[in-house]
Write a protein that holds these residues in place. Sequence first.
Motif, short mmCIF file in Angstrom:
data_model
loop_
_atom_site.label_atom_id
_atom_site.label_comp_id
_atom_site.label_asym_id
_atom_site.label_seq_id
_atom_site.Cartn_x
_atom_site.Cartn_y
_atom_site.Cartn_z
N ARG B 82 0.84 -1.21 0.00
CA ARG B 82 0.00 0.00 0.00
C ARG B 82 0.87 1.25 0.00
N GLN B 83 1.95 1.21 0.80
CA GLN B 83 2.84 2.37 0.88
C GLN B 83 3.51 2.61 -0.47
N THR B 84 3.95 1.50 -1.12
CA THR B 84 4.61 1.62 -2.42
C THR B 84 3.64 2.21 -3.43
N THR B 85 2.42 1.69 -3.43
CA THR B 85 1.42 2.18 -4.38
C THR B 85 1.14 3.66 -4.13
N ALA B 86 1.02 4.02 -2.84
CA ALA B 86 0.74 5.43 -2.50
C ALA B 86 1.88 6.33 -2.97
N LEU B 87 3.12 5.84 -2.78
CA LEU B 87 4.28 6.63 -3.20
C LEU B 87 4.29 6.81 -4.71
N LEU B 88 3.98 5.72 -5.43
CA LEU B 88 3.95 5.80 -6.90
C LEU B 88 2.89 6.77 -7.36
N ILE B 89 1.72 6.67 -6.76
CA ILE B 89 0.62 7.57 -7.15
C ILE B 89 1.00 9.02 -6.85
N PHE B 90 1.59 9.24 -5.67
CA PHE B 90 1.99 10.59 -5.27
C PHE B 90 3.03 11.16 -6.24
N SER B 91 4.02 10.31 -6.58
CA SER B 91 5.08 10.76 -7.50
C SER B 91 4.49 11.07 -8.87
N SER B 92 3.60 10.19 -9.35
CA SER B 92 2.98 10.39 -10.67
C SER B 92 2.19 11.69 -10.69
N LEU B 93 1.47 11.93 -9.60
CA LEU B 93 0.68 13.16 -9.53
C LEU B 93 1.60 14.38 -9.53
N VAL B 95 4.67 14.59 -10.82
CA VAL B 95 5.26 14.75 -12.16
C VAL B 95 4.22 15.34 -13.10
N THR B 96 3.00 14.85 -13.00
CA THR B 96 1.94 15.36 -13.87
C THR B 96 1.70 16.84 -13.60
N ALA B 97 1.67 17.21 -12.31
CA ALA B 97 1.44 18.61 -11.95
C ALA B 97 2.58 19.49 -12.47
N LEU B 98 3.80 18.99 -12.32
CA LEU B 98 4.97 19.75 -12.78
C LEU B 98 4.93 19.95 -14.30
N LEU B 99 4.60 18.87 -15.00
CA LEU B 99 4.51 18.96 -16.46
C LEU B 99 3.41 19.94 -16.87
N GLY B 100 2.32 19.91 -16.11
CA GLY B 100 1.21 20.82 -16.39
C GLY B 100 1.63 22.27 -16.22
N VAL B 101 2.37 22.53 -15.15
CA VAL B 101 2.84 23.91 -14.90
C VAL B 101 3.80 24.34 -16.00
#
Lengths: 207, 183
Positions: B82-93, B95-101
């Motif tokens: 669960r922690q790994t999945t949460a970390l992956l989701i958080f990182s993806s979000l 990166v996505t936010a950074l790319l959006g900016v």
Amino acid sequence: MLENESEWLIKAQKGDSQAFSYLVETYQRPVYNLCYRMLGNAQDAEDAAQETFLRAYKSMRRYDNRRSFSTWLLSIAAHYCIDQIRRRRYPVVSVEELTVPDLPDVSPGLESKLSRKEEQRRVRAILNVLDPVDRAAVVMYYWYDFSYQEICESLSLTTSAVKSRLHRARRAMAQEWLDRQPQPAPGVEQRGTKGRSESLMVERMTP
Amino acid sequence: MNHRIYEDWLFTSQDDPQALTPEQDNALHEHIQDCESCRSLAIAWEQVENELLNEAMLAPEPGFSLRWQARLQADRLQKHQRQTTALLIFSSLGVTALLGVMLALAWPWLRTPGVFLWVGLYRLFTLFAYADAAEGFMATLLQTATGVIPFVAWVILAGVLSELAVLWGVSYRLLTNPRRITR
């Protein structure tokens, strides 16, 4: 034994899972029994007992050493079972359909074994009519000899609430027992247990 | 007849036999002798209580603590996943936010690339001009300093700097090398 237990408790509070396993070994029976009396079947009781120990293991740092460990553990078990009953809204299953786990029987004989199973069915049937919190109070009072104070602490209730719940539960169980009694054929005088109990009761009530 | 009060007395006396006054106790006794339904209830309760008191404590199937240990391991594994999945989701979000900016910032440039190219070239040339000015200033400063500071002082300064560099290198090596544990 008790000294060992306090050592295990201290170690378990520091996160030692091996020490906690000793506690599991020691308390598995009372916890399982409470879960079984609350949920009414062996599989759910096993799951609930496992979950209780898991929750206790995770909350060990919050356990207060001045409090009795068994009271604390049974409180976790009771709350978990109450939540399960409320959440799942356990279907009403006929008592005859349920399987009864085997007890370590000291007296040999098929008749004795069948009689004990029948007793268990009856007990389960009368417990099933109770509200989950009332059921927990009854189980703690009759199986664990908990005082009102201990039941209060375990179920987060006031003393008057516990007394009131036990009062209500006794009435409900007696009524259920009466409803389950086979009606005697008209004109046939009732014999056996009821007859004996009646004479005993009148005798007991005589000042 | 009101049976409720007698039923209450009957079950109240279960908790505490002294809870009833002698008059209440007598009244209850007389009522139970006369009333069939209350007598049945009293007998029923006595039988229920006997059943409850005689009922043994049930034990789980053998191997409970082993099953608990397995469950604990499974729970730990699940928590880790669960922690790994949460970390992956958080990182993806992230990166996505950074790319959006970055996309939002670059959007005007993407719409009119010519203008931004010219502005960029202009700024680059301006930067070169600043660097050239800074180089001239430094050269002037150096020429002035070489005139004022004698040659020997330069040699000493170079020597001190070399020693400091050697000292830094040795310290770095000692601090970063793994320690050898000897018995």
